[in-house]
Design a protein around this motif. Structure first.
Motif, short mmCIF file in Angstrom:
data_model
loop_
_atom_site.label_atom_id
_atom_site.label_comp_id
_atom_site.label_asym_id
_atom_site.label_seq_id
_atom_site.Cartn_x
_atom_site.Cartn_y
_atom_site.Cartn_z
N LEU A 124 -2.15 -6.04 28.73
CA LEU A 124 -1.33 -5.04 27.76
C LEU A 124 -0.26 -4.38 28.37
CD1 LEU A 124 -4.94 -5.08 26.24
CD2 LEU A 124 -3.23 -7.52 25.79
N LEU A 125 0.01 -3.47 27.17
CA LEU A 125 1.01 -2.98 27.45
C LEU A 125 0.39 -1.20 28.07
CD1 LEU A 125 3.40 -3.15 24.00
CD2 LEU A 125 3.69 -3.60 26.33
N THR A 126 -1.20 -1.39 27.29
CA THR A 126 -1.60 -0.19 28.46
C THR A 126 -2.40 -0.80 29.51
OG1 THR A 126 -2.96 -0.02 26.55
CG2 THR A 126 -1.11 2.17 26.70
N GLU A 127 -1.88 -1.44 30.41
CA GLU A 127 -2.87 -1.38 31.67
C GLU A 127 -3.71 -1.00 32.03
OE1 GLU A 127 -0.40 0.46 33.78
OE2 GLU A 127 0.37 -1.24 32.07
N VAL A 148 -11.46 0.23 29.92
CA VAL A 148 -12.27 -0.27 29.44
C VAL A 148 -13.46 -1.44 29.30
CG1 VAL A 148 -11.92 -1.53 26.50
CG2 VAL A 148 -11.02 0.41 27.36
N SER A 149 -12.42 -1.75 30.07
CA SER A 149 -13.51 -3.58 30.56
C SER A 149 -14.11 -2.99 31.65
CB SER A 149 -12.33 -4.39 31.51
OG SER A 149 -11.34 -3.75 32.39
N LEU A 150 -14.66 -2.08 32.59
CA LEU A 150 -14.93 -1.90 33.42
C LEU A 150 -16.49 -1.24 33.14
CD1 LEU A 150 -13.32 -0.50 36.40
CD2 LEU A 150 -14.46 -2.77 36.36
N ILE A 151 -15.91 -0.14 31.90
CA ILE A 151 -17.07 0.45 31.72
C ILE A 151 -18.00 -0.50 30.29
CG2 ILE A 151 -17.61 2.27 28.98
CD1 ILE A 151 -15.37 3.82 30.73
N PHE A 187 -2.25 0.90 22.75
CA PHE A 187 -3.81 1.10 22.05
C PHE A 187 -4.22 0.35 21.13
CE2 PHE A 187 -3.40 4.80 24.95
CZ PHE A 187 -4.79 5.20 25.04
N TYR A 188 -3.06 -0.21 20.35
CA TYR A 188 -4.31 -0.79 19.66
C TYR A 188 -5.04 -2.33 19.85
CZ TYR A 188 -1.76 1.84 16.21
OH TYR A 188 -1.03 3.41 15.19
N GLN A 189 -4.07 -2.65 20.86
CA GLN A 189 -3.71 -4.13 21.68
C GLN A 189 -4.90 -4.19 22.31
OE1 GLN A 189 -0.70 -4.54 24.36
NE2 GLN A 189 0.70 -6.05 23.13
N VAL A 190 -5.53 -2.89 22.70
CA VAL A 190 -6.47 -2.87 23.38
C VAL A 190 -7.92 -2.48 22.70
CG1 VAL A 190 -8.76 -1.30 24.70
CG2 VAL A 190 -6.05 -1.03 25.44
N PHE A 191 -8.07 -1.75 21.66
CA PHE A 191 -8.69 -1.63 20.35
C PHE A 191 -9.17 -3.31 20.06
CE2 PHE A 191 -10.49 -1.00 16.00
CZ PHE A 191 -11.29 -0.15 16.48
N LYS A 207 -8.47 -6.14 21.17
CA LYS A 207 -9.43 -6.83 22.18
C LYS A 207 -10.45 -6.62 22.72
CE LYS A 207 -8.96 -9.52 26.66
NZ LYS A 207 -8.24 -9.52 27.40
N TYR A 208 -11.44 -5.60 22.35
CA TYR A 208 -12.56 -5.22 22.84
C TYR A 208 -13.17 -3.87 22.07
CZ TYR A 208 -10.56 -5.97 27.37
OH TYR A 208 -9.65 -6.40 28.66
N GLY A 209 -12.29 -3.96 20.82
CA GLY A 209 -12.96 -2.53 20.10
C GLY A 209 -14.36 -3.47 19.29
N LYS A 210 -14.66 -4.68 18.89
CA LYS A 210 -15.80 -5.32 18.57
C LYS A 210 -16.65 -5.19 20.30
CE LYS A 210 -17.84 -9.42 16.67
NZ LYS A 210 -18.96 -9.60 17.38
N THR A 211 -16.47 -5.73 21.17
CA THR A 211 -17.79 -5.83 22.11
C THR A 211 -17.87 -3.80 22.50
OG1 THR A 211 -16.39 -7.40 23.62
CG2 THR A 211 -18.36 -6.35 24.55
N LEU A 212 -17.43 -3.00 22.32
CA LEU A 212 -17.42 -1.72 22.44
C LEU A 212 -18.62 -1.34 21.56
CD1 LEU A 212 -13.87 -0.32 23.52
CD2 LEU A 212 -15.89 -0.28 24.85
N ILE A 213 -18.86 -2.14 20.51
CA ILE A 213 -18.60 -1.35 19.25
C ILE A 213 -20.29 -1.84 19.19
CG2 ILE A 213 -19.57 -1.55 16.67
CD1 ILE A 213 -16.04 -0.77 16.36
N ASP A 214 -20.47 -3.21 19.08
CA ASP A 214 -21.68 -4.42 19.70
C ASP A 214 -23.25 -3.80 20.60
OD1 ASP A 214 -21.25 -5.69 18.19
OD2 ASP A 214 -20.43 -7.34 18.55
N THR A 215 -21.75 -2.58 21.68
CA THR A 215 -22.62 -2.06 23.23
C THR A 215 -22.82 -0.85 22.92
OG1 THR A 215 -20.92 -2.73 24.69
CG2 THR A 215 -22.48 -1.48 25.46
#
Length: 426
Positions: free
Chosen positions: A230-233, A239-242, A278-282, A284-292
């Motif tokens: 993504l644009l902010t790799e 995020v993917s690690l956390i 940041f929008y791309q990361v949110f 892609k991973y926002g739902k998983t973060l919130i679920d966690t």
């Protein structure tokens, strides 16, 4: 009625923002206490072998200085190899890097553009051509970086404590050039000491920010290489690690320097990419973060912290400004009770500006005060740039809005500040 609605709306928006980010105020107190701690600095002689990877695109002016600072490290020379990926270069980057003592590979790919692709390309080469060297970890740097002499030794100390990913103290080569370079530099200092230091202190996870980090080779191998594009790799990587339960470490004694943009157009383009990323990361991973956060059994606070990091916080400010602006315009045009609406919205806008300016000024002031000796700039400029820092941060508001609608591509940033460590500190 309208004035009451506007007043209540602004109060709710400010309260919402304050509740979400109040923990970062707590972070500041934790950091200040940690800075005063007399806890003995940990050192060890458990030396690991590292590959230093530098992704470079048209960096002939600065890459030699970085390689030179790596070669001057207070660390066993036989345990450090330097790899440079000359990515779509049209200058002499590859030649300069090779003459400076690096192992160089060239990459030409106009379709897969970006640092993530370059890193993956070089990591796969290291894993195949240089597998016999058995590296324990990979250092990742940008070509404009410079390393303090003890950088690798310090990072090795934290790596030996069991952290598989470690970030470091990000300083600036050109803090004193203008308000833009100072704005960047002051934020990165704040990020290091008032976000990552308290995270490390409370045993939460830190976050990688762009460059200047170490990652275990086995972790990258298990991931299948560098898979973040993504644009902010860097944030995607963090995020993917956390989410997987990994804790990223921080070493505040490992200091490196990088070059900040000085032209507003260049700064706009770079931060537009960051905002879009940041929008791309949110997304892609926002739902998983919130679920966690809601259902997870571990790392819940770290996931909340990362959610607040990637959540489009500037949009909260934007929403408030837009709503107030619309009511103000409606009052001017006579659609609403002009005098009342104009008065209420004007007060609301001025109050919001003062609150946000005051908050950002405090962040900049505290950071400047505590990091004073590490900021290489005349004293009067350090003071001046604490006042301009909030204005630098305010420019994120239009950037955040534009990034919502504009297609953004990765573009290289030109680096021209060819300094050694001694030059920076003089």
């Amino acid at each position: 009625m309208i004035s009451k609605f506007v007043t209540n709306f602004n109060f709710i928006m400010f309260l919402f923002f304050a509740i979400l980010y109040f923990y970062q105020i707590i972070y500041m107190f934790i950091a200040l206490k940690a800075k005063k701690s007399k806890k003995k600095h940990i050192s060890n002689s458990n030396f690991h072998k590292y590959a230093v990877i530098i992704a470079a695109r048209n960096e002939e002016l600065v890459i030699g200085q970085l390689i030179n600072s790596i070669k001057k490290q207070n660390y066993p020379k036989e345990l450090i190899d330097i790899f440079v990926i000359a990515d779509n270069c049209t200058d002499q980057t590859a030649l300069v890097a090779e003459q400076s003592g690096a192992i160089v590979r060239k990459r030409i790919n106009k379709d897969q553009v970006g640092k993530g692709y370059a890193l993956d390309y070089m990591i796969k080469i290291i894993q195949t051509e240089f597998a016999y060297k058995k590296y324990d970890g990979y250092f990742i740097f940008d070509a404009d970086n410079l390393l303090d002499q003890n950088y690798i030794n310090e990072m090795n100390n934290t790596f030996s404590q069991g952290y598989r990913v470690i970030t470091s103290y990000r300083n600036s080569k050109n803090y004193d050039q203008n308000w833009i370079s100072a704005g960047y530099a002051l934020w990165f200092l704040h990020e290091a000491e008032y976000l990552n230091l308290p995270r490390m202190t409370i045993n939460s996870s830190c976050a990688v920010s762009g460059t200047g980090f170490l990652v275990e080779a086995e972790l990258i191998k298990n991931n299948g290489g560098w898979v973040h594009h993504l644009l902010t790799e860097d944030i995607e990587f963090s995020v993917s690690l956390i989410i997987k339960g990994e804790k990223i470490g921080y070493n505040r004694h490992a200091i490196f320097y990088d070059e900040q943009p000085v032209k507003f157009k260049q700064s706009w383009n770079q931060r537009l990419r960051w905002a879009k990323g940041f929008y791309q990361v949110f997304s892609k991973y926002g739902k998983t973060l919130i679920d966690t956060i809601i259902k997870g059994k571990q790392n819940r606070f770290s996931c909340f912290d990362m959610t607040m990091t990637i959540m489009p916080a500037m949009l909260i400010s934007c929403t408030s400004l837009i709503i107030n602006g619309l009511f103000f315009l409606a009052g001017i045009l006579g659609f609403l009770d002009g005098k009342e609406v104009i008065e209420v919205t004007t007060i609301a806008l001025v109050r919001s500006f003062c609150w946000y300016y005051g908050l950002l000024f405090v962040l900049g002031f505290v950071t400047t005060l505590t990091e004073w000796r590490k900021i290489y700039s005349p004293g009067w400029k350090k003071i001046l740039y604490t006042f301009t820092f909030p204005f630098f941060m305010f420019t994120y508001i239009p950037i955040a809005i534009v990034a919502l609608f504009k297609e953004v591509e990765w573009k290289p940033i030109t680096h021209t500040v060819a300094k050694s460590i001694d030059d920076v500190r003089s």
